[in-house]
Design a protein around this motif. Structure first.
Motif, PDB file in Angstrom:
ATOM      1  N   ALA A   9       0.824  -1.214   0.000  1.00 57.32           N
ATOM      2  CA  ALA A   9       0.000   0.000   0.000  1.00 57.32           C
ATOM      3  C   ALA A   9       0.855   1.260   0.000  1.00 57.32           C
ATOM      4  O   ALA A   9       0.388   2.345  -0.360  1.00 57.32           O
ATOM      5  CB  ALA A   9      -0.934   0.002   1.206  1.00 57.32           C
ATOM      6  N   LYS A  10       2.120   1.116   0.383  1.00 60.16           N
ATOM      7  CA  LYS A  10       3.026   2.278   0.392  1.00 60.16           C
ATOM      8  C   LYS A  10       3.774   2.407  -0.939  1.00 60.16           C
ATOM      9  O   LYS A  10       4.688   3.211  -1.071  1.00 60.16           O
ATOM     10  CB  LYS A  10       4.003   2.166   1.562  1.00 60.16           C
ATOM     11  N   GLY A  11       3.411   1.556  -1.909  1.00 56.87           N
ATOM     12  CA  GLY A  11       3.967   1.711  -3.252  1.00 56.87           C
ATOM     13  C   GLY A  11       5.231   0.906  -3.522  1.00 56.87           C
ATOM     14  O   GLY A  11       5.828   1.046  -4.589  1.00 56.87           O
ATOM     15  N   VAL A  12       5.639   0.073  -2.591  1.00 52.97           N
ATOM     16  CA  VAL A  12       6.829  -0.765  -2.812  1.00 52.97           C
ATOM     17  C   VAL A  12       6.392  -1.997  -3.629  1.00 52.97           C
ATOM     18  O   VAL A  12       5.399  -2.645  -3.282  1.00 52.97           O
ATOM     19  CB  VAL A  12       7.436  -1.211  -1.460  1.00 52.97           C
ATOM     20  N   ARG A  13       7.127  -2.276  -4.732  1.00 52.41           N
ATOM     21  CA  ARG A  13       6.788  -3.441  -5.563  1.00 52.41           C
ATOM     22  C   ARG A  13       7.027  -4.748  -4.820  1.00 52.41           C
ATOM     23  O   ARG A  13       8.112  -4.958  -4.268  1.00 52.41           O
ATOM     24  CB  ARG A  13       7.658  -3.448  -6.820  1.00 52.41           C
ATOM     25  N   LEU A  14       6.008  -5.603  -4.832  1.00 54.26           N
ATOM     26  CA  LEU A  14       6.131  -6.906  -4.185  1.00 54.26           C
ATOM     27  C   LEU A  14       6.524  -7.929  -5.245  1.00 54.26           C
ATOM     28  O   LEU A  14       5.845  -8.051  -6.263  1.00 54.26           O
ATOM     29  CB  LEU A  14       4.796  -7.314  -3.563  1.00 54.26           C
ATOM     30  N   ILE A  15       7.607  -8.658  -5.013  1.00 55.71           N
ATOM     31  CA  ILE A  15       7.947  -9.763  -5.926  1.00 55.71           C
ATOM     32  C   ILE A  15       6.945 -10.892  -5.696  1.00 55.71           C
ATOM     33  O   ILE A  15       6.481 -11.529  -6.629  1.00 55.71           O
ATOM     34  CB  ILE A  15       9.395 -10.233  -5.692  1.00 55.71           C
ATOM     35  N   ASP A  16       6.625 -11.117  -4.452  1.00 58.69           N
ATOM     36  CA  ASP A  16       5.640 -12.143  -4.093  1.00 58.69           C
ATOM     37  C   ASP A  16       4.385 -11.474  -3.541  1.00 58.69           C
ATOM     38  O   ASP A  16       4.450 -10.759  -2.551  1.00 58.69           O
ATOM     39  CB  ASP A  16       6.215 -13.088  -3.018  1.00 58.69           C
ATOM     40  N   GLU A  17       3.261 -11.732  -4.207  1.00 55.68           N
ATOM     41  CA  GLU A  17       1.985 -11.161  -3.748  1.00 55.68           C
ATOM     42  C   GLU A  17       1.480 -11.902  -2.516  1.00 55.68           C
ATOM     43  O   GLU A  17       0.715 -11.383  -1.728  1.00 55.68           O
ATOM     44  CB  GLU A  17       0.921 -11.267  -4.848  1.00 55.68           C
TER      45      GLU A  17
END
Ligand code: MC0
Length: 140
Positions: free
Chosen positions: A100-108
């Motif tokens: 939610a803070k905009g950091v890309r997640l490699i694993d959802e």
């Protein structure tokens, strides 16, 4: 949100050679060895210390073959620190908050990690060049 440094992941060409090095130079002990096909690694956890929030480890990582995350890392950068793993209470909740803070997640969603942990990676490009792992250790 982050409880402790769970482990530092170190990429190497030869797991056996590096285990011998960490045992003889630092007096560490291997507490777990695993092959994780999904992650493309053969790995060993060496215990460093225990704290109120749990243990901390050096994690040695050898790629199962060149076309894996650690294999590509070794080819590009050579041996060295590959990622930092932080302990969290609830990895699913932490992913929601961090995403939610905009950091890309490699694993959802969480995957299987060392010693029965649930793990998820955050993209290094959004964490100042550091591949970052969230680690929820199993409740004992
Ligand atoms: C790649 N990059 C890194 C990096 N690996 N930056 C910092 N630290 C790393 N470890 C950078 C590259 O230099 C490149 O930047 C860009 O990311 C894309 O890299 P790539 O060469 O295209 O490499 P890929 O295809 O491997 O993608 C990188 C990515 C991937 C981080 C997305 O490695 C990944 O999904 N990693 C998460 C899974 C993982 O690492 N599993 C192994 C450990 P430039 O500027 O050149 O574009 S498993 C584990 O540790 C488990 C067992 C556990 O703890 O329990």
């Amino acid at each position: 949100m982050l409880l402790r440094i769970d482990h530092v992941g170190i990429a190497c060409h030869s797991l056996e050679e590096k285990i011998e090095f960490y045992e003889s130079v630092f007096g560490l002990t291997v507490v777990s060895r695993e092959v994780n096909e999904e992650q493309g690694v053969r790995e060993a956890m060496l215990h460093v210390a225990d704290g109120a929030q749990g243990g901390s480890y050096v994690q040695l990582l050898e790629p199962l073959h060149p076309d894996t995350a650690v294999g590509r890392f070794l080819a590009k950068r050579g041996e060295g620190v590959h990622h930092v793993g932080y302990g969290v209470t609830d990895v699913t909740k932490a992913l929601e908050e961090i995403g939610a803070k905009g950091v890309r997640l490699i694993d959802e969603r969480p995957r299987h990690g060392s010693m029965g942990a649930s793990i998820a990676f955050l993209h290094p490009k959004d964490v100042g060049g550091v591949l970052t792992e969230l680690v929820e250790t199993p409740r004992r």
